[in-house]
Design a protein around this motif. Structure first.
Motif, PDB file in Angstrom:
ATOM      1  N   UNK A   3       0.867  -1.170   0.000  1.00  0.00           N
ATOM      2  CA  UNK A   3       0.000   0.000   0.000  1.00  0.00           C
ATOM      3  C   UNK A   3       0.900   1.214   0.000  1.00  0.00           C
ATOM      4  N   UNK A   4       0.592   2.158  -0.848  1.00  0.00           N
ATOM      5  CA  UNK A   4       1.429   3.335  -0.925  1.00  0.00           C
ATOM      6  C   UNK A   4       0.620   4.582  -1.125  1.00  0.00           C
ATOM      7  N   UNK A  57      -3.589   7.742  -3.088  1.00  0.00           N
ATOM      8  CA  UNK A  57      -3.370   6.485  -2.379  1.00  0.00           C
ATOM      9  C   UNK A  57      -3.569   5.318  -3.342  1.00  0.00           C
ATOM     10  N   UNK A  58      -2.742   4.300  -3.211  1.00  0.00           N
ATOM     11  CA  UNK A  58      -2.909   3.144  -4.092  1.00  0.00           C
ATOM     12  C   UNK A  58      -4.240   2.448  -3.829  1.00  0.00           C
ATOM     13  N   UNK A  59      -4.674   2.427  -2.570  1.00  0.00           N
ATOM     14  CA  UNK A  59      -5.913   1.760  -2.177  1.00  0.00           C
ATOM     15  C   UNK A  59      -6.818   2.748  -1.452  1.00  0.00           C
ATOM     16  N   UNK A  82     -10.355   0.137  -4.874  1.00  0.00           N
ATOM     17  CA  UNK A  82     -11.377   0.362  -3.867  1.00  0.00           C
ATOM     18  C   UNK A  82     -11.343  -0.697  -2.769  1.00  0.00           C
ATOM     19  N   UNK A  83     -12.118  -0.478  -1.722  1.00  0.00           N
ATOM     20  CA  UNK A  83     -12.200  -1.445  -0.619  1.00  0.00           C
ATOM     21  C   UNK A  83     -12.587  -2.840  -1.118  1.00  0.00           C
TER      22      UNK A  83
END
Length: 168
Positions: A3-4, A57-59, A82-83
């Motif tokens: 995650x970045x 954000x990547x996610x 997305x989530x």
């Protein structure tokens, strides 16, 4: 998982800082939180105002990261996965589970445009904002390549004990 997050200047889209998660050092250093931490470690005289920045954000940020973005003063953020992507493609339902169990919030039902910030799904923007079908296809192909790379990394990482989320 990788995650970045990165922060750009709105004026010229130049990179201010980029960072990724570092949960082995501290479970709170999610990609977004770690990026914000490092952003505030920049010398105050050279650090841009958060209102003059784009946060990416990547996610889609979890509840911890949503709060960090809010408290930090960013008025926007964009995300790629997305989530539901995180749950389905990366076998990590934690964000949705926490939002449901702690905040009684159904998937995707948090207020994406509010007093503090507006958030944008990059995938939705591509689908809804790019009229040229060839351009949209080209960008979607890039996203598919990124998604495939993330899935490959996930398959490697999920075999490591340090990657497991046993505390959840």
């Amino acid at each position: 998982m990788f995650y970045g997050a990165f922060i750009l200047k709105k004026s010229d889209l130049s990179l201010v800082i980029t960072e990724m998660n570092n949960k082995l050092e501290c479970p709170l250093w999610h990609g977004e939180v770690n990026c914000i931490r490092r952003f505030y470690e920049l010398p105050k005289e050279t650090r841009p105002n958060t209102k003059d920045c784009i946060f990416f954000s990547s996610h889609e940020p979890c509840s911890l990261c949503l709060s960090a973005i809010t408290w930090s003063g960013f008025d926007n953020f964009y995300y790629l996965f997305g989530h539901e992507d995180t749950r389905d493609s990366f076998e990590m339902p934690h964000d949705l589970k926490i939002m449901k169990e702690v905040f009684n919030c159904e998937p995707g039902s948090y207020n994406k445009k509010n007093f503090y910030w507006k958030c944008y799904s990059l995938k939705d923007m591509i689908k809804n904002c790019i009229e040229d079908e060839n351009e949209r296809k080209e960008i979607q192909e890039r996203i598919n390549k990124i998604s495939k790379k993330y899935e490959e990394m996930f398959q490697i990482m999920k075999n490591y004990d340090s990657f497991k989320f046993s505390y959840l």
